[in-house]
Design an enzyme around this catalytic site. Structure first.
Site, PDB file in Angstrom:
ATOM      1  N   LYS A   9      14.666   0.068   7.063  1.00 44.17           N
ATOM      2  CA  LYS A   9      15.172  -0.863   6.253  1.00 44.17           C
ATOM      3  C   LYS A   9      16.700  -1.139   6.427  1.00 44.17           C
ATOM      4  CE  LYS A   9      11.255  -0.869   3.085  1.00 44.17           C
ATOM      5  NZ  LYS A   9      10.853  -0.672   1.373  1.00 44.17           N
ATOM      6  N   TYR A  49       6.417  -9.763   2.702  1.00 41.98           N
ATOM      7  CA  TYR A  49       6.188  -9.255   1.505  1.00 41.98           C
ATOM      8  C   TYR A  49       5.038 -10.247   0.602  1.00 41.98           C
ATOM      9  CZ  TYR A  49       8.587  -4.809   1.842  1.00 41.98           C
ATOM     10  OH  TYR A  49       9.055  -3.510   2.650  1.00 41.98           O
ATOM     11  N   PHE A  57       9.952  -7.270  -9.086  1.00 39.46           N
ATOM     12  CA  PHE A  57      10.942  -6.795  -8.286  1.00 39.46           C
ATOM     13  C   PHE A  57      11.036  -7.608  -6.870  1.00 39.46           C
ATOM     14  CE2 PHE A  57       7.343  -3.861  -7.458  1.00 39.46           C
ATOM     15  CZ  PHE A  57       7.109  -4.108  -6.119  1.00 39.46           C
ATOM     16  N   ARG A  85       2.333   6.887   6.298  1.00 36.15           N
ATOM     17  CA  ARG A  85       2.797   6.997   4.483  1.00 36.15           C
ATOM     18  C   ARG A  85       3.055   8.120   4.366  1.00 36.15           C
ATOM     19  NH1 ARG A  85       3.077   2.028   2.112  1.00 36.15           N
ATOM     20  NH2 ARG A  85       2.615   3.120   0.167  1.00 36.15           N
ATOM     21  N   THR A  91       7.190   5.943  -3.036  1.00 34.09           N
ATOM     22  CA  THR A  91       8.136   4.656  -3.224  1.00 34.09           C
ATOM     23  C   THR A  91       9.543   5.069  -3.731  1.00 34.09           C
ATOM     24  OG1 THR A  91       6.093   3.566  -3.244  1.00 34.09           O
ATOM     25  CG2 THR A  91       8.164   2.501  -3.626  1.00 34.09           C
ATOM     26  N   ARG A 102      11.820   9.713   2.768  1.00 28.71           N
ATOM     27  CA  ARG A 102      12.345   9.150   1.442  1.00 28.71           C
ATOM     28  C   ARG A 102      13.269  10.177   0.854  1.00 28.71           C
ATOM     29  NH1 ARG A 102       7.542   4.845   0.347  1.00 28.71           N
ATOM     30  NH2 ARG A 102       8.728   2.896   1.097  1.00 28.71           N
ATOM     31  N   ASN A 112      14.733   2.536  -0.204  1.00 30.62           N
ATOM     32  CA  ASN A 112      13.989   3.758  -0.015  1.00 30.62           C
ATOM     33  C   ASN A 112      13.732   3.833   1.811  1.00 30.62           C
ATOM     34  OD1 ASN A 112      12.071   1.679   0.464  1.00 30.62           O
ATOM     35  ND2 ASN A 112      10.797   2.604  -1.340  1.00 30.62           N
ATOM     36  N   HIS A 115       9.657   1.249   5.506  1.00 28.16           N
ATOM     37  CA  HIS A 115       8.297   0.693   5.078  1.00 28.16           C
ATOM     38  C   HIS A 115       7.239   1.063   5.958  1.00 28.16           C
ATOM     39  CE1 HIS A 115       5.390  -2.669   4.440  1.00 28.16           C
ATOM     40  NE2 HIS A 115       5.280  -2.536   5.835  1.00 28.16           N
ATOM     41  N   GLU A 126       0.670  -7.472   9.525  1.00 26.31           N
ATOM     42  CA  GLU A 126       2.368  -7.110   9.636  1.00 26.31           C
ATOM     43  C   GLU A 126       2.803  -7.119  11.051  1.00 26.31           C
ATOM     44  OE1 GLU A 126       2.927  -4.899   5.492  1.00 26.31           O
ATOM     45  OE2 GLU A 126       2.775  -3.624   7.071  1.00 26.31           O
TER      46      GLU A 126
HETATM   47  P1  RTP Z   1       6.514  -0.647   1.197  1.00 24.31           P
HETATM   48  O1  RTP Z   1       5.689  -1.723   1.198  1.00 24.31           O
HETATM   49  O2  RTP Z   1       8.114  -0.973   1.763  1.00 24.31           O
HETATM   50  O3  RTP Z   1       6.168   0.492   2.518  1.00 24.31           O
HETATM   51  O4  RTP Z   1       6.842   0.683   0.202  1.00 24.31           O
HETATM   52  P2  RTP Z   1       5.650   1.019  -0.747  1.00 24.31           P
HETATM   53  O5  RTP Z   1       4.255   0.591  -0.164  1.00 24.31           O
HETATM   54  O6  RTP Z   1       5.896   2.542  -0.818  1.00 24.31           O
HETATM   55  O7  RTP Z   1       5.809   0.205  -2.317  1.00 24.31           O
HETATM   56  P3  RTP Z   1       5.419  -1.214  -2.774  1.00 24.31           P
HETATM   57  O8  RTP Z   1       4.748  -0.929  -4.231  1.00 24.31           O
HETATM   58  O9  RTP Z   1       4.740  -1.836  -1.645  1.00 24.31           O
HETATM   59  O10 RTP Z   1       6.930  -1.990  -2.963  1.00 24.31           O
HETATM   60  C1  RTP Z   1       7.547  -2.426  -1.775  1.00 24.31           C
HETATM   61  C2  RTP Z   1       8.904  -2.179  -2.005  1.00 24.31           C
HETATM   62  O11 RTP Z   1       9.503  -2.833  -2.899  1.00 24.31           O
HETATM   63  C3  RTP Z   1      10.592  -2.135  -3.526  1.00 24.31           C
HETATM   64  N1  RTP Z   1      10.444  -1.860  -4.986  1.00 24.31           N
HETATM   65  N2  RTP Z   1      11.282  -2.007  -5.744  1.00 24.31           N
HETATM   66  N3  RTP Z   1      12.600  -1.862  -8.290  1.00 24.31           N
HETATM   67  C4  RTP Z   1      11.160  -1.394  -8.036  1.00 24.31           C
HETATM   68  O12 RTP Z   1      10.675  -1.191  -9.051  1.00 24.31           O
HETATM   69  C5  RTP Z   1      10.577  -1.606  -6.859  1.00 24.31           C
HETATM   70  N4  RTP Z   1       9.601  -1.027  -6.804  1.00 24.31           N
HETATM   71  C6  RTP Z   1       9.222  -1.273  -5.599  1.00 24.31           C
HETATM   72  C7  RTP Z   1      10.709  -0.787  -2.494  1.00 24.31           C
HETATM   73  O13 RTP Z   1      11.710  -1.347  -1.519  1.00 24.31           O
HETATM   74  C8  RTP Z   1       9.360  -0.640  -2.142  1.00 24.31           C
HETATM   75  O14 RTP Z   1       9.408   0.073  -1.013  1.00 24.31           O
HETATM   76 MG    MG Z   2       3.941  -1.284   0.410  1.00 26.07          MG
END
Ligand code: RTP
Ligand code: MG
Length: 137
Positions: A9, A49, A57, A85, A91, A102, A112, A115, A126
């Protein structure tokens, strides 16, 4: 062999830690079958996304993901999706396990560092969002 989609990222590219992330990927036994540096437009980040469009968010996330270049990757390994993962960690870097990317390099729940696709259907959306078949070797 399974393939998954990964992004290094903007926060990591800005801090010059892409090499550290790539080292951890290779040390964990992944083959890099696709790699490119690209800067997403805001619209392209929203399309990537789209599943999060209703989340609070979403706006901040799309601003963050389009603010600078990223490294897009396709990784290959046995159980690549869950294995990547696991290497990424939780996350929120504050909750990420020792030894994860992370934990080592993440800044915040948003910034973080990496992705990863969360399921085979997600990887199937994707990977072609970023790469043509000819670019995967
Ligand atoms: P990713 O999709 O980027 O691999 O991350 P992830 O599955 O661990 O988390 P996800 O729930 O899919 O969220 C996507 C990305 O959104 C940002 N985020 N911000 N401010 C917040 O509460 C928040 N929560 C998520 C993070 O960049 C997260 O990786
Ligand atoms: Mg995700």
């Amino acid at each position: 062999m399974e393939r998954t989609f990964a992004i290094i990222k903007p926060d990591a590219v800005e801090r010059n830690v892409t090499g550290q992330v790539l080292s951890m990927i290779e040390e964990a036994g992944f083959k890099i079958v696709g790699m490119k540096k690209i800067q997403l437009t805001r619209k392209q980040a929203e399309g990537f996304y789209y599943v999060h469009a209703e989340r609070p968010f979403f706006g901040d996330l799309c601003t963050f993901m389009s603010r600078g270049p990223v490294i897009a990757l396709v990784l290959e390994k046995e159980d690549a999706i869950s294995s990547w993962r696991n290497l990424m960690g939780a996350t929120n870097p504050a909750n990420a396990a020792e030894g994860t990317i992370r934990k080592k390099l993440g800044v915040s729940i948003e910034e973080n560092t990496v992705h990863g696709s969360d399921a085979p259907e997600t990887a199937a959306y994707e990977i072609p969002y970023f790469f043509s078949a000819l670019e995967l070797v």
